[in-house]
Design an enzyme around this catalytic site. Sequence first.
Site, PDB file in Angstrom:
ATOM      1  CE  LYS A  55     -18.767 -37.281 -52.054  1.00  0.00           C
ATOM      2  NZ  LYS A  55     -19.578 -38.257 -51.354  1.00  0.00           N
ATOM      3  CD  GLU A  99     -21.638 -37.988 -54.118  1.00  0.00           C
ATOM      4  OE1 GLU A  99     -20.969 -38.933 -54.569  1.00  0.00           O
ATOM      5  OE2 GLU A  99     -21.866 -37.813 -52.908  1.00  0.00           O
ATOM      6  CD  GLU A 149     -19.371 -40.768 -58.268  1.00  0.00           C
ATOM      7  OE1 GLU A 149     -19.860 -40.284 -57.242  1.00  0.00           O
ATOM      8  OE2 GLU A 149     -18.154 -41.095 -58.349  1.00  0.00           O
ATOM      9  CG  HIS A 183     -17.090 -44.883 -57.580  1.00  0.00           C
ATOM     10  ND1 HIS A 183     -16.204 -45.138 -56.559  1.00  0.00           N
ATOM     11  CD2 HIS A 183     -18.032 -44.051 -57.059  1.00  0.00           C
ATOM     12  CE1 HIS A 183     -16.589 -44.520 -55.469  1.00  0.00           C
ATOM     13  NE2 HIS A 183     -17.692 -43.848 -55.737  1.00  0.00           N
ATOM     14  NE  ARG A 184     -14.741 -42.018 -54.616  1.00  0.00           N
ATOM     15  CZ  ARG A 184     -14.384 -42.327 -53.387  1.00  0.00           C
ATOM     16  NH1 ARG A 184     -13.106 -42.308 -53.050  1.00  0.00           N
ATOM     17  NH2 ARG A 184     -15.286 -42.640 -52.466  1.00  0.00           N
ATOM     18  CG  HIS A 204     -14.741 -38.703 -52.126  1.00  0.00           C
ATOM     19  ND1 HIS A 204     -14.574 -38.843 -50.753  1.00  0.00           N
ATOM     20  CD2 HIS A 204     -15.881 -39.363 -52.425  1.00  0.00           C
ATOM     21  CE1 HIS A 204     -15.564 -39.571 -50.267  1.00  0.00           C
ATOM     22  NE2 HIS A 204     -16.375 -39.901 -51.266  1.00  0.00           N
ATOM     23  CG  ASP A 222     -13.641 -48.047 -57.234  1.00  0.00           C
ATOM     24  OD1 ASP A 222     -14.371 -47.057 -57.446  1.00  0.00           O
ATOM     25  OD2 ASP A 222     -13.446 -48.510 -56.093  1.00  0.00           O
ATOM     26  CG  ASP A 274     -17.044 -37.618 -55.483  1.00  0.00           C
ATOM     27  OD1 ASP A 274     -18.192 -38.005 -55.208  1.00  0.00           O
ATOM     28  OD2 ASP A 274     -16.088 -38.389 -55.711  1.00  0.00           O
TER      29      ASP A 274
END
Length: 227
Positions: free
Chosen positions: A102, A100, A32, A6-7, A47, A218, A34
């Site tokens: 945003k 993603e 993943e 995640h990120r 993000h 994370d 953003d």
Amino acid sequence: MLIYAHRGYSAKYPENTISAFEAALPHVDGIELDVQLTRDGRLVVIHDETVDRTTNGSGYVKDMTLRQLRLLRTESGERIPTLEEVLLLIEKSDVTLNIELKTDQFDYDGIEYLAWLAVTEFKLEERVVFSSFNLDTLVRLRDVARDARIAVLTGDGHPQLMELVERVGAEAVHAQPEFVGTADAKTIRDQNRLLRLYTINDPHELPDMTGIDAIMTDEVELFQRIN
Ligand code: G3P
Ligand code: CA
């Protein structure tokens, strides 16, 4: 169960940085990130709508040119990556990338087409899944990208979720663990679509994982060890 960073490996590296993505790659099945759009229409990996939290700068991404934005530094001294920079990394790997879009606060004009164009230029269509909380974004993406892999992004559900899943031909729903017990979660699985959960950082927070394709975390090494 697949593991998505995640990120990037954001528990150990500043989120959405090249170092976070490079550190995650050996440990995960997916990454993943953003994406937002600069004033001059460039896709950047960050993000928040503003640069304040994650860089030494201040202001909205939408009000800055790429050149202005690239002068800023994260706490690790890195630049905010462009999507193309990350696609270069992904191209050399075998992981899935979840982009993603945003568009939660700003309906960045043309972001769907630009993101799809970037992915097709790298010939990564089959390894990229697009998601967004903004349902209009997903509809527009489907309009410009017949072959795009799309996931509908939700928290713990949405009254029109299944309608939208059908409308955009989503392969998956990305949701929080609370969604797992809902009737829609069962329908998703019955329809052989995928369910991916975010953001789980504690193994004790894992719900019944039957039929769960992936989790986003994370803590990529922690989950690698228990998997
Ligand atoms: O895509 C899942 C998750 O990343 C959505 O929440 O705020 O971390 O982008 P957020
Ligand atoms: Ca995200």
